[in-house]
Scaffold this active site. Sequence first.
Site, PDB file in Angstrom:
ATOM      1  N   GLU A   1      -6.394   1.689   0.412  1.00  0.00           N
ATOM      2  CA  GLU A   1      -5.606   1.477  -0.809  1.00  0.00           C
ATOM      3  C   GLU A   1      -5.772   2.606  -1.825  1.00  0.00           C
ATOM      4  O   GLU A   1      -5.087   2.635  -2.848  1.00  0.00           O
ATOM      5  CB  GLU A   1      -5.960   0.117  -1.442  1.00  0.00           C
ATOM      6  CG  GLU A   1      -7.281   0.049  -2.181  1.00  0.00           C
ATOM      7  CD  GLU A   1      -8.531  -0.061  -1.321  1.00  0.00           C
ATOM      8  OE1 GLU A   1      -9.604  -0.279  -1.894  1.00  0.00           O
ATOM      9  OE2 GLU A   1      -8.449   0.080  -0.077  1.00  0.00           O
TER      10      GLU A   1
ATOM     11  N   ASN B   1     -12.720  -8.989   0.457  1.00  0.00           N
ATOM     12  CA  ASN B   1     -12.486  -8.503  -0.905  1.00  0.00           C
ATOM     13  C   ASN B   1     -11.145  -9.057  -1.435  1.00  0.00           C
ATOM     14  O   ASN B   1     -11.043  -9.523  -2.565  1.00  0.00           O
ATOM     15  CB  ASN B   1     -12.486  -6.977  -0.820  1.00  0.00           C
ATOM     16  CG  ASN B   1     -12.251  -6.260  -2.129  1.00  0.00           C
ATOM     17  OD1 ASN B   1     -12.773  -5.186  -2.338  1.00  0.00           O
ATOM     18  ND2 ASN B   1     -11.455  -6.805  -3.026  1.00  0.00           N
TER      19      ASN B   1
ATOM     20  N   ASP C   1     -16.067  -1.456  -9.569  1.00  0.00           N
ATOM     21  CA  ASP C   1     -15.563  -0.161  -9.117  1.00  0.00           C
ATOM     22  C   ASP C   1     -14.726   0.479 -10.224  1.00  0.00           C
ATOM     23  O   ASP C   1     -13.648   0.009 -10.483  1.00  0.00           O
ATOM     24  CB  ASP C   1     -14.755  -0.302  -7.821  1.00  0.00           C
ATOM     25  CG  ASP C   1     -13.857  -1.536  -7.796  1.00  0.00           C
ATOM     26  OD1 ASP C   1     -13.958  -2.410  -8.680  1.00  0.00           O
ATOM     27  OD2 ASP C   1     -13.023  -1.630  -6.875  1.00  0.00           O
TER      28      ASP C   1
ATOM     29  N   GLU D   1      -6.558  -7.046 -18.158  1.00  0.00           N
ATOM     30  CA  GLU D   1      -7.683  -7.222 -17.227  1.00  0.00           C
ATOM     31  C   GLU D   1      -9.023  -6.852 -17.844  1.00  0.00           C
ATOM     32  O   GLU D   1     -10.064  -7.296 -17.390  1.00  0.00           O
ATOM     33  CB  GLU D   1      -7.467  -6.410 -15.942  1.00  0.00           C
ATOM     34  CG  GLU D   1      -7.478  -4.921 -16.163  1.00  0.00           C
ATOM     35  CD  GLU D   1      -7.594  -4.090 -14.894  1.00  0.00           C
ATOM     36  OE1 GLU D   1      -7.969  -4.613 -13.837  1.00  0.00           O
ATOM     37  OE2 GLU D   1      -7.304  -2.889 -14.988  1.00  0.00           O
TER      38      GLU D   1
END
Length: 556
Positions: A275, A197, A309, A510
Amino acid sequence: MDSDHLSKPSDPLVSFLERVQEAAFNTLGANNCDPKTYVDLSLKFDLPATEEAFDKLPRSANGSVLVADFNCFIERYFDGAGDDLVFFEPEDYVPEPEGFLPKVENPKVREWALKVHSLWKSLSGKVSSGVKTQPQLHTFLPLPCSFIIPGSRFREVYYWDSYWVIRGLLVSKMYKTATAIVTNLIYLIEEYGFVLNGARAYYTNRSQPPLLSAMIYEVYNSTGDLELVKRALPALLKEYEFWNSDIHRVTIQDAQGYTHSLNRYYAMWNKPRPEASVKDKAFASKLLSVSEKQQFYLELSSVAESGWDFSTRWMRDPSDFTTMATTSIIPVDLNAFILGMELNIAFFAKVTGDSSTAERFLEASKARKKAMNSVFWNDDNKQWLDYWLCIDKSEEAQVWEAEQQNRSMFASNFVPLWMDPFHSDASIVGRIVESLKTSGLLRDAGIATSLINSGQQWDFPNGWAPIQHMIVEGLLKSGLKEARSLAEDIAVRWIKTNYISYQKTGFMHEKFDVEHCGEFGGGGLYLPQTGFGWSNGVVLAFLEEFGWPKDRNIDC
């Protein structure tokens, strides 16, 4: 769940940093703590000495430490998150590359495009020498080459982000930097058997949408670097095995009795994601049994593997986050990406003279196209729909049932158009264009991710650069006049919203709010980030493709 599917036990450093993360959360409060920061810290001393000091901190009943004591401990025993990332000016960067965006004639847009191009400098880095000499003190992985990060809290290479970063770098004529990124991802396959990832010790339990072969194809197309293809091919074959391992592969029997093999996301992890450990545990706290919690953690990690996600796309009940069920879904886009991988491997095998591998993968791509049309295609909706597996059925092949298709509207339903077997099929492209136009996804400032406003970031009203690019490029490649005109319309809206938002904030973002031109997106489990690798790449790719005439308005 079969424990063989779970990766090796947590790395001791990662496990310890999760404890530090929890202490930070209890001490500083949820609003002053990004959990990822704490698993990105690197140690100044060895782990036993640091753990001993941590255990000696005076604590109150709820596990919190006095803020002053905690800050003092962090300062004494750790280097800052990101201190092991060394900024590095790419050797192939020039302020205005020769032949840069010849079709961008509007001076305001050209000036901005050069600013976006210059962002590669600030996002470029390499791993510090300390990571290579003392890897046990860092969660950063010792990559061999320099790379481009997405930006802000994302201080490491990410897998699928890199595809759009590379598309932008190729517009910027930064071929060496693009090749270096690919070399790092090949290294991860050689080291771990798949592309992680992201390049962190806590990401070794999952991958991300498999676009490495597409990156190599684009670099090869621009540079003709045959050595890169030769080096990459064994790694891509290994990656293909990973995606077709037993956990990722599902067999479906269609209405005519034919069986098809398709793939799903399935992480090798049933614990909280390091995380986001404190947040994952908080969500899981309402689940009663250990096995329910483990299943939920598996689903969370598997959504992270999907890149989406989080989104209602993966939930059985859109209003309940704990009903995440990613591993019960066969996703349209993942199978499109693997189809692309099959075609790319066939192409690479051909150019390197391995005709039997080329033949094998060409056959595999034909079988997958057939499978996708049998399982996903919906004639009424004129799009491909994700397919829900029946959990209570344990037989080898599940029998296809129409009602198991997910009829909700997601931008991913149109992603297969990005792949050659679909955009070159004129008979379906026209119907897909019609379907996209009436989908409700096309908004003032781009394509919405879904029509459900859930507060999750991969849902309405957010639009994301990769989604815009895959759909626009698929429409474009079809060669249909109507499809090209729709593609340009979407690209123009997307460029405008990026431009206005940049003028207002001074940053590239983003994600964007497609309802409001010039507004960046929100929602999700962390603050909106700036930088931003894939947004920069897609803007540059769109400007190269469509240009910007002198007299075209750039305002909303």
